[in-house]
Design a protein around this motif. Sequence first.
Motif, PDB file in Angstrom:
ATOM      1  N   UNK A 102      16.019  -8.112 -61.206  1.00 40.18           N
ATOM      2  CA  UNK A 102      15.440  -9.376 -61.651  1.00 40.18           C
ATOM      3  C   UNK A 102      15.514 -10.513 -60.650  1.00 40.18           C
ATOM      4  N   UNK A 103      15.977 -10.258 -59.426  1.00 40.77           N
ATOM      5  CA  UNK A 103      16.018 -11.297 -58.398  1.00 40.77           C
ATOM      6  C   UNK A 103      14.591 -11.576 -57.913  1.00 40.77           C
ATOM      7  N   UNK A 104      14.255 -12.855 -57.770  1.00 43.73           N
ATOM      8  CA  UNK A 104      12.916 -13.247 -57.308  1.00 43.73           C
ATOM      9  C   UNK A 104      12.871 -13.168 -55.783  1.00 43.73           C
ATOM     10  N   UNK A 105      11.950 -12.349 -55.278  1.00 43.27           N
ATOM     11  CA  UNK A 105      11.813 -12.120 -53.851  1.00 43.27           C
ATOM     12  C   UNK A 105      10.425 -12.580 -53.407  1.00 43.27           C
ATOM     13  N   UNK A 106      10.371 -13.153 -52.215  1.00 41.64           N
ATOM     14  CA  UNK A 106       9.124 -13.649 -51.642  1.00 41.64           C
ATOM     15  C   UNK A 106       8.948 -13.063 -50.238  1.00 41.64           C
ATOM     16  N   UNK A 107       7.715 -12.703 -49.912  1.00 38.15           N
ATOM     17  CA  UNK A 107       7.333 -12.397 -48.534  1.00 38.15           C
ATOM     18  C   UNK A 107       6.440 -13.531 -48.066  1.00 38.15           C
TER      19      UNK A 107
END
Length: 130
Positions: free
Chosen positions: A120-125
């Motif tokens: 559930x961790x929000x990850x961004x590229x």
Amino acid sequence: MFSHIMIGTDDIESSKKFYDSILAVIGINNPVRNKNETGQQRLFYAHNGSVFCITEPINGEPASFANGSTIGFVCESPQQVQEFHAVAIANGAKSIEAPPGLRDNSTGKKHLCYFLDLDGHKICGMYRCD
């Protein structure tokens, strides 16, 4: 500015498989695995002077995500942003927010993708346009 970012997981093997897959897209491979002094398994992915860490929680409680937090990884091109997202989704991530692509706002032009990892961790590229 940052030395490292550490997130928690309840399933270190699933997290390793997930992050090995997506981080390989941006050239990060071969995490160092160890146990801390109280026995929790940890993974350390080092790249360009920064470290991304995954750990079993030290307090023995279930891992949880930080609501409002985002962990952003630098991508080298718009295509790499797309691939980063695609590999994440193929490995069990959940796509969130707008589809991957160009955003133009007060902080400039950039290509972005967002997803939630297996815990559930929000990850961004992100790829910043010149």
